[in-house]
Write a protein that holds these residues in place. Structure first.
Motif, PDB file in Angstrom:
ATOM      1  N   ARG A  13      33.133 -63.732  55.987  1.00  6.96           N
ATOM      2  CA  ARG A  13      33.124 -63.733  54.658  1.00  6.96           C
ATOM      3  C   ARG A  13      31.805 -64.706  53.943  1.00  6.96           C
ATOM      4  O   ARG A  13      31.133 -64.395  53.171  1.00  6.96           O
ATOM      5  CB  ARG A  13      34.266 -64.126  53.887  1.00  6.96           C
ATOM      6  N   PHE A  14      31.762 -65.685  54.844  1.00  4.99           N
ATOM      7  CA  PHE A  14      30.510 -66.766  54.296  1.00  4.99           C
ATOM      8  C   PHE A  14      29.316 -66.611  55.139  1.00  4.99           C
ATOM      9  O   PHE A  14      28.395 -67.381  54.929  1.00  4.99           O
ATOM     10  CB  PHE A  14      31.042 -68.100  54.118  1.00  4.99           C
ATOM     11  N   ALA A  15      29.321 -65.603  56.139  1.00  2.00           N
ATOM     12  CA  ALA A  15      28.226 -65.663  57.012  1.00  2.00           C
ATOM     13  C   ALA A  15      26.805 -65.111  56.238  1.00  2.00           C
ATOM     14  O   ALA A  15      25.783 -65.572  56.533  1.00  2.00           O
ATOM     15  CB  ALA A  15      28.205 -64.840  57.939  1.00  2.00           C
ATOM     16  N   GLU A  16      26.776 -64.407  55.366  1.00  2.00           N
ATOM     17  CA  GLU A  16      25.879 -63.711  54.421  1.00  2.00           C
ATOM     18  C   GLU A  16      25.039 -64.857  53.733  1.00  2.00           C
ATOM     19  O   GLU A  16      25.669 -65.774  53.238  1.00  2.00           O
ATOM     20  CB  GLU A  16      26.194 -62.539  53.555  1.00  2.00           C
ATOM     21  N   GLU A  17      23.759 -64.833  53.895  1.00  2.00           N
ATOM     22  CA  GLU A  17      23.001 -65.761  52.986  1.00  2.00           C
ATOM     23  C   GLU A  17      22.415 -65.009  51.708  1.00  2.00           C
ATOM     24  O   GLU A  17      21.861 -65.669  50.867  1.00  2.00           O
ATOM     25  CB  GLU A  17      21.632 -66.236  53.703  1.00  2.00           C
ATOM     26  N   THR A  18      22.770 -63.929  51.438  1.00  2.00           N
ATOM     27  CA  THR A  18      22.530 -62.921  50.315  1.00  2.00           C
ATOM     28  C   THR A  18      23.617 -62.968  49.404  1.00  2.00           C
ATOM     29  O   THR A  18      24.914 -62.739  49.952  1.00  2.00           O
ATOM     30  CB  THR A  18      21.550 -62.056  50.318  1.00  2.00           C
ATOM     31  N   GLY A  19      23.458 -62.566  48.290  1.00  2.00           N
ATOM     32  CA  GLY A  19      24.496 -61.984  47.211  1.00  2.00           C
ATOM     33  C   GLY A  19      23.871 -61.217  46.245  1.00  2.00           C
ATOM     34  O   GLY A  19      22.723 -60.887  46.262  1.00  2.00           O
ATOM     35  N   ASP A  30      22.113 -66.433  48.060  1.00  2.00           N
ATOM     36  CA  ASP A  30      22.898 -66.817  47.553  1.00  2.00           C
ATOM     37  C   ASP A  30      23.023 -68.283  46.925  1.00  2.00           C
ATOM     38  O   ASP A  30      24.095 -68.578  46.168  1.00  2.00           O
ATOM     39  CB  ASP A  30      24.407 -66.604  48.636  1.00  2.00           C
ATOM     40  N   GLU A  31      22.326 -68.975  47.138  1.00  2.00           N
ATOM     41  CA  GLU A  31      22.073 -70.311  46.692  1.00  2.00           C
ATOM     42  C   GLU A  31      20.913 -70.305  45.495  1.00  2.00           C
ATOM     43  O   GLU A  31      20.518 -71.384  45.074  1.00  2.00           O
ATOM     44  CB  GLU A  31      21.938 -71.248  47.681  1.00  2.00           C
ATOM     45  N   ALA A  32      20.639 -69.044  45.123  1.00  3.51           N
ATOM     46  CA  ALA A  32      19.448 -69.085  43.943  1.00  3.51           C
ATOM     47  C   ALA A  32      19.977 -69.781  42.711  1.00  3.51           C
ATOM     48  O   ALA A  32      21.243 -69.622  42.180  1.00  3.51           O
ATOM     49  CB  ALA A  32      19.114 -67.799  43.699  1.00  3.51           C
ATOM     50  N   TRP A  33      19.007 -70.465  42.080  1.00  3.95           N
ATOM     51  CA  TRP A  33      19.199 -70.855  40.795  1.00  3.95           C
ATOM     52  C   TRP A  33      18.852 -69.868  39.626  1.00  3.95           C
ATOM     53  O   TRP A  33      19.694 -69.808  38.694  1.00  3.95           O
ATOM     54  CB  TRP A  33      18.391 -72.235  40.559  1.00  3.95           C
ATOM     55  N   GLN A  34      17.784 -69.195  39.911  1.00  2.00           N
ATOM     56  CA  GLN A  34      17.529 -68.243  38.927  1.00  2.00           C
ATOM     57  C   GLN A  34      17.146 -66.769  39.646  1.00  2.00           C
ATOM     58  O   GLN A  34      16.644 -67.126  40.635  1.00  2.00           O
ATOM     59  CB  GLN A  34      16.375 -68.598  38.225  1.00  2.00           C
ATOM     60  N   GLU A  43      23.099 -69.802  38.793  1.00  2.00           N
ATOM     61  CA  GLU A  43      23.610 -70.936  39.596  1.00  2.00           C
ATOM     62  C   GLU A  43      25.017 -70.845  39.515  1.00  2.00           C
ATOM     63  O   GLU A  43      25.613 -70.634  38.371  1.00  2.00           O
ATOM     64  CB  GLU A  43      23.058 -72.085  38.808  1.00  2.00           C
ATOM     65  N   ASN A  44      25.521 -70.805  40.825  1.00  2.00           N
ATOM     66  CA  ASN A  44      26.935 -70.831  40.860  1.00  2.00           C
ATOM     67  C   ASN A  44      27.605 -69.629  40.316  1.00  2.00           C
ATOM     68  O   ASN A  44      28.817 -69.532  40.325  1.00  2.00           O
ATOM     69  CB  ASN A  44      27.753 -71.962  40.176  1.00  2.00           C
ATOM     70  N   ARG A  45      26.992 -68.474  40.100  1.00  2.00           N
ATOM     71  CA  ARG A  45      27.198 -67.087  39.622  1.00  2.00           C
ATOM     72  C   ARG A  45      27.454 -66.016  40.577  1.00  2.00           C
ATOM     73  O   ARG A  45      27.571 -64.816  40.543  1.00  2.00           O
ATOM     74  CB  ARG A  45      27.116 -66.826  38.157  1.00  2.00           C
ATOM     75  N   VAL A  46      26.633 -66.393  41.731  1.00  2.00           N
ATOM     76  CA  VAL A  46      26.160 -65.017  42.691  1.00  2.00           C
ATOM     77  C   VAL A  46      27.347 -64.511  43.188  1.00  2.00           C
ATOM     78  O   VAL A  46      28.279 -65.175  43.394  1.00  2.00           O
ATOM     79  CB  VAL A  46      25.415 -65.872  43.758  1.00  2.00           C
ATOM     80  N   ARG A  47      27.273 -63.164  43.060  1.00  2.10           N
ATOM     81  CA  ARG A  47      28.551 -62.359  43.595  1.00  2.10           C
ATOM     82  C   ARG A  47      28.186 -61.902  45.213  1.00  2.10           C
ATOM     83  O   ARG A  47      27.197 -61.833  45.665  1.00  2.10           O
ATOM     84  CB  ARG A  47      28.790 -61.206  42.648  1.00  2.10           C
ATOM     85  N   ARG A  48      29.326 -61.663  45.902  1.00  2.00           N
ATOM     86  CA  ARG A  48      29.528 -61.405  47.093  1.00  2.00           C
ATOM     87  C   ARG A  48      29.057 -59.951  47.232  1.00  2.00           C
ATOM     88  O   ARG A  48      28.737 -59.382  48.149  1.00  2.00           O
ATOM     89  CB  ARG A  48      30.374 -61.813  47.815  1.00  2.00           C
ATOM     90  N   GLU A  49      29.680 -59.302  46.084  1.00  2.00           N
ATOM     91  CA  GLU A  49      29.629 -57.735  46.243  1.00  2.00           C
ATOM     92  C   GLU A  49      28.830 -57.171  45.055  1.00  2.00           C
ATOM     93  O   GLU A  49      28.830 -57.782  43.887  1.00  2.00           O
ATOM     94  CB  GLU A  49      30.986 -57.123  46.017  1.00  2.00           C
ATOM     95  N   ARG A  50      28.072 -56.184  45.034  1.00  2.00           N
ATOM     96  CA  ARG A  50      27.294 -55.642  44.011  1.00  2.00           C
ATOM     97  C   ARG A  50      28.035 -55.291  42.727  1.00  2.00           C
ATOM     98  O   ARG A  50      29.188 -54.684  42.827  1.00  2.00           O
ATOM     99  CB  ARG A  50      26.497 -54.369  44.446  1.00  2.00           C
ATOM    100  N   SER A  51      27.383 -55.525  41.679  1.00  2.00           N
ATOM    101  CA  SER A  51      28.198 -55.527  40.394  1.00  2.00           C
ATOM    102  C   SER A  51      27.574 -54.310  39.674  1.00  2.00           C
ATOM    103  O   SER A  51      26.526 -53.753  40.204  1.00  2.00           O
ATOM    104  CB  SER A  51      28.107 -56.905  39.590  1.00  2.00           C
ATOM    105  N   ASP A  52      27.997 -53.677  38.898  1.00  2.00           N
ATOM    106  CA  ASP A  52      27.651 -52.668  37.900  1.00  2.00           C
ATOM    107  C   ASP A  52      27.204 -53.053  36.554  1.00  2.00           C
ATOM    108  O   ASP A  52      28.210 -53.201  35.507  1.00  2.00           O
ATOM    109  CB  ASP A  52      28.843 -51.475  37.831  1.00  2.00           C
ATOM    110  N   PRO A  53      26.120 -53.666  36.225  1.00  2.00           N
ATOM    111  CA  PRO A  53      25.640 -54.037  34.829  1.00  2.00           C
ATOM    112  C   PRO A  53      25.918 -53.039  33.968  1.00  2.00           C
ATOM    113  O   PRO A  53      25.995 -53.361  32.706  1.00  2.00           O
ATOM    114  CB  PRO A  53      24.425 -54.618  35.213  1.00  2.00           C
ATOM    115  N   ALA A  54      25.421 -51.756  34.296  1.00  2.00           N
ATOM    116  CA  ALA A  54      25.521 -50.734  33.571  1.00  2.00           C
ATOM    117  C   ALA A  54      26.997 -50.446  32.788  1.00  2.00           C
ATOM    118  O   ALA A  54      27.090 -50.428  31.456  1.00  2.00           O
ATOM    119  CB  ALA A  54      25.038 -49.535  33.735  1.00  2.00           C
ATOM    120  N   GLY A  55      27.911 -50.790  33.647  1.00  2.00           N
ATOM    121  CA  GLY A  55      29.181 -50.550  33.295  1.00  2.00           C
ATOM    122  C   GLY A  55      29.666 -51.680  32.187  1.00  2.00           C
ATOM    123  O   GLY A  55      30.554 -51.543  31.315  1.00  2.00           O
TER     124      GLY A  55
END
Length: 80
Positions: A13-19, A30-34, A43-55
């Motif tokens: 679960r935590f192996a990925e370095e991207t979110g 995954d540790e990006a500030w902006q 900051e502290n809001r990076v998601r592990r799964e792709r979200s749907d901003p349009a929805g």
């Protein structure tokens, strides 16, 4: 004594370095500030799964339309 080692599930679960950016849905570190794509502070809001901003924005629009409609209905009833 408790086992303090991470489980295989934790490692996977935590192996990925991207979110994904919670605002635009683009892949970011995954540790990006902006977010480098949309510029929003993530900051502290990076998601592990792709979200749907349009929805999400559709539901916000729907909420705004409902509130405006209720206000208009209320005003219509008051001035009858």
């Amino acid at each position: 004594m408790q086992d303090e080692e991470p489980s295989d599930d934790d490692l996977a679960r935590f192996a990925e370095e991207t979110g994904f950016c919670p605002d635009c849905g683009e892949e970011i570190w995954d540790e990006a500030w902006q977010c480098p794509h949309c510029g929003e502070v993530v900051e502290n809001r990076v998601r592990r799964e792709r979200s749907d901003p349009a929805g999400r924005s559709v539901s916000k629009r729907t909420l705004v339309v409902l509130v405006v409609g209720l206000i208009l209905l209320f005003l219509l009833v008051q001035f009858r």
